[in-house]
Scaffold this motif. Structure first.
Motif, PDB file in Angstrom:
ATOM      1  N   SER A   1      -3.702  13.553 -12.582  1.00 61.39           N
ATOM      2  CA  SER A   1      -2.654  12.598 -12.220  1.00 61.39           C
ATOM      3  C   SER A   1      -2.324  11.675 -13.397  1.00 61.39           C
ATOM      4  O   SER A   1      -1.162  11.307 -13.602  1.00 61.39           O
TER       5      SER A   1
ATOM      6  N   GLY B   1      -2.350   7.205 -10.078  1.00 62.25           N
ATOM      7  CA  GLY B   1      -3.011   7.917  -8.995  1.00 62.25           C
ATOM      8  C   GLY B   1      -4.399   7.350  -8.779  1.00 62.25           C
ATOM      9  O   GLY B   1      -4.670   6.188  -9.116  1.00 62.25           O
TER      10      GLY B   1
ATOM     11  N   PHE C   1       3.565  11.539  -6.535  1.00 67.60           N
ATOM     12  CA  PHE C   1       3.740  12.023  -7.904  1.00 67.60           C
ATOM     13  C   PHE C   1       5.183  12.424  -8.204  1.00 67.60           C
ATOM     14  O   PHE C   1       5.542  12.609  -9.369  1.00 67.60           O
TER      15      PHE C   1
END
Length: 394
Positions: A301, A218, A262
């Motif tokens: 993340s 991320g 994600f």
């Protein structure tokens, strides 16, 4: 294949036996200009692309605020590219800037290397990424490796990502094989993870059988840097001090973590500006709360990414600019159950690991060793890459 050394003569190779094949040791100078766009890292390494024989000098060349403005504009201009060789006038200007800045760093680093009796055989040149779209088989790095080879009379390995992307891989990350070499040298307890937090954050998970899984998790520093730069003109959140004074807005964090990225399984990779919309979500927050929320976004993340393995991670080693941010490290420790240490804590290099990696990858490329793997970029089989530019008269 002849490589030309810094003194213009053929390299005297030191052969190394690897899986029945004689490999060649190189004194390699690696360069990395990351998506955080703060500057260029350089490092010298003696390696055959498997063993890390000797670490040499390092150097850093920052980009000025004006240079960063040009590079930011170039990234915006590159969004519509469909041909990786196409260059608008702005992209040409940025490419010359990138090349000239790299040459400044190389000249000084070669002097440092010679002072340590290290004669550089080859240069690993990554260039400045302005667009990374593996979904359409496109990755664009600015820089003129032939000009660098001609100036210093040293062979330059460049264009590391293109072969992988052309073969259907993500083209990133490429550093995991270097992480494996470091972990083996340090005899780390496996499974472990090595995380680089640059403009984008990526992780290498090394399993007990040395199997590599790697992907971009991320955002790294890019969003936080852009937030500080927009609000205060500062290049970064120095020592995480601004975030430390702020409050994480969990409602905004949950919206950010709902991004489809994600939900995708690895291998996967990101363009620097994939999460650009986050700036609008934090726009009404105070400086401190915005910094705290964006810092938590990077940490969360990463934590989510580390949970993909069924083998609990024993240790997380952090490299890259994010390793200098105590607020980010605290958030990551809070969101994982692993020991979190920096590369410097390991006797490695927080600041120069990626530059060392491209020195390592240059040697691997020349020796025909793979740079990417099914578990790192999603390519179907281990694949070498890089293009060698030999010096020639202009």
């Amino acid at each position: 294949m002849e490589i030309v050394s810094a003194n213009g003569v053929g390299v005297c190779y030191v052969p190394v036996l690897y899986q029945g094949v004689m490999m060649r040791n190189f004194t390699s100078l690696g360069l990395m200009s990351g998506t955080s766009m703060d500057g260029i890292d350089g490092a010298v390494l003696v390696t055959d692309g498997e063993m890390l024989e000797r670490f040499g000098p390092t150097a850093y060349r920052p980009f000025s605020a004006g240079e960063q403005d040009i590079l930011q504009a170039a990234m915006a201009d590159a969004v519509t590219l469909k041909d990786r060789t196409a260059r608008s006038e702005l992209l040409k200007q940025a490419e010359q800037l990138v090349t000239d800045a790299h040459c400044e760093l190389i000249a000084g680093l070669l002097e440092k290397a010679r002072a340590e009796k290290m004669n550089v055989d080859v240069i690993g040149f990554h260039g400045q990424t302005v667009l990374h779209r593996p979904d359409i088989h496109l990755t664009v790095q600015l820089g003129l490796p032939q000009k660098i080879a001609n100036r210093f009379k040293i062979g330059v390995v460049a264009d590391f990502r293109a072969a992988d992307v052309a073969a259907g891989g993500e083209g990133a990350p490429l550093v995991p094989v270097m992480h494996l070499a470091l972990a083996k040298t340090a005899k780390l307890v496996l499974p472990c993870a090595v995380v680089n937090i640059g403009g984008v954050a990526n992780v290498t998970i090394i399993a007990k059988d040395d199997l590599l899984t790697a992907f971009d998790t991320g955002p790294g520093n890019a969003l936080l840097n852009d937030w500080l730069r927009t609000k205060t003109g500062a290049a970064m959140d120095e020592n995480g001090a601004t975030a430390a004074k702020g409050k994480v807005h969990d409602d905004i964090l949950q919206k950010l973590m709902a991004d489809d990225y994600f939900k995708r399984p690895p291998p996967k990779s990101l363009d620097r500006d994939h999460f650009r919309y986050a700036m609008a979500l934090v726009a009404d927050l105070s400086l401190e709360d915005g910094a705290a929320t964006l810092t938590a976004f990077t940490a969360e993340s990463l934590a989510i990414g580390l949970r993909i393995t069924d083998q609990p991670i024993q240790q997380i080693v952090i490299a890259g600019g994010g390793a200098h941010n105590p607020s980010l490290l605290r958030e990551l420790k809070k969101r994982t159950n692993a020991s979190v240490v920096t590369a410097d804590d390991m006797g490695w290099s927080v600041n120069f690991m990626e530059a060392q990696a491209f020195a390592f990858l240059a040697a691997r490329s020349i020796n025909g060793l793979p740079l990417s793997f099914p578990g790192t970029t999603g390519v179907k089989k281990p694949l070498t890459g890089g293009v060698l530019f030999q010096p020639r008269g202009e």
